[in-house]
Design a protein around this motif. Structure first.
Motif, PDB file in Angstrom:
ATOM      1  N   UNK A 184      -1.394  13.854   7.424  1.00 23.20           N
ATOM      2  CA  UNK A 184      -1.755  13.923   8.843  1.00 23.20           C
ATOM      3  C   UNK A 184      -2.412  12.623   9.299  1.00 23.20           C
ATOM      4  N   UNK A 185      -3.347  12.129   8.504  1.00 23.46           N
ATOM      5  CA  UNK A 185      -4.056  10.902   8.881  1.00 23.46           C
ATOM      6  C   UNK A 185      -3.104   9.716   8.992  1.00 23.46           C
ATOM      7  N   UNK A 186      -2.098   9.659   8.139  1.00 22.58           N
ATOM      8  CA  UNK A 186      -1.101   8.586   8.233  1.00 22.58           C
ATOM      9  C   UNK A 186      -0.360   8.667   9.564  1.00 22.58           C
ATOM     10  N   UNK A 187       0.001   9.887   9.989  1.00 24.90           N
ATOM     11  CA  UNK A 187       0.656  10.064  11.295  1.00 24.90           C
ATOM     12  C   UNK A 187      -0.308   9.722  12.426  1.00 24.90           C
ATOM     13  N   UNK A 188      -1.536  10.200  12.331  1.00 31.90           N
ATOM     14  CA  UNK A 188      -2.518   9.995  13.399  1.00 31.90           C
ATOM     15  C   UNK A 188      -2.887   8.527  13.563  1.00 31.90           C
ATOM     16  N   UNK A 189      -2.899   7.791  12.456  1.00 28.12           N
ATOM     17  CA  UNK A 189      -3.252   6.372  12.512  1.00 28.12           C
ATOM     18  C   UNK A 189      -2.296   5.598  13.414  1.00 28.12           C
TER      19      UNK A 189
END
Length: 159
Positions: free
Chosen positions: A146-151
Motif C-alpha cells: 500500500x505504501x508503495x502505491x501511496x508514495x
C-alpha cells in the motif's frame, strides 16, 4: 504522453455509508483516468466478504470474529443512525427511490474499471479471514505494498 495520476484509498471502516463513499470516489477517479487502489484493512475487509458462508477451518476466536462481522457489503451497518439494523434498510429504500447504486454494484463497477482492490493480509490473519471467504478477482498484500502505491499517489484518502 503524461503519466496517469494515482489515487489510493485505505478503507478501514466497515460502515456501509463510508464504504459507499470510498467506492464512489474510487469510481469517479477511475472515470477521470486515475489508476486507483483501494486497500481494505480491519473492518473495511467486510466489504470484500462473500455473502454466503464458506467452510474453512478456523480456531475458536476466528469463528467468533466471523460471527460478529457482517458477510458482504450489503450487510454492513451505518456509521450513524444504524438503529439496530433498521437504518440500513431505510437508507437502501431511499437509495432505490433515487436510483443510487448499492455498495455491491459500486464494487462490481470498480472491478470493471480495473480498480485494484487489495485485502490486507496482516488483518486477514488477525481476524481469521481466508482468501476463500473474500470476493474473486481481488489482490492480497501488506502495508508495504500500500505504501508503495501511496508514495506515488496524487490523492491519498483514509476512510
Amino acid at each position: 504522453m503524461s503519466e496517469r495520476k494515482k489515487t489510493t484509498i485505505v478503507l478501514f471502516s466497515g460502515d456501509y455509508d463510508k464504504a459507499m463513499a470510498a467506492y464512489i470516489i474510487a469510481n469517479g477517479a477511475a472515470a477521470y483516468d486515475h489508476e486507483v487502489t483501494i486497500f481494505h484493512t480491519f473492518w473495511g475487509l467486510n466489504a470484500l466478504r462473500k455473502d454466503e458462508p464458506i467452510q474453512v477451518n478456523k480456531s475458536f476466536m476466528e469463528k467468533m470474529f466471523a460471527k460478529m462481522m457482517p458477510r458482504g457489503s450489503e450487510n454492513m451497518g451505518l456509521s450513524k443512525m444504524n438503529f439496530a439494523g433498521f437504518g440500513p434498510k431505510m437508507i437502501k429504500d431511499i437509495m432505490k427511490k433515487h436510483n443510487t447504486l448499492t455498495v455491491q454494484q459500486l464494487i462490481e463497477m470498480a472491478q470493471e474499471q480495473d480498480i485494484k482492490l487489495v485485502a490486507c493480509t496482516m488483518t486477514m490473519d488477525l481476524l481469521g479471514l481466508a482468501k476463500e471467504e473474500l470476493l474473486d478477482g481481488i489482490e492480497y498484500a501488506g502495508v508495504a505494498a500500500y505504501l508503495a502505491d501511496a508514495e506515488e499517489g496524487h490523492v491519498n484518502l483514509f476512510i
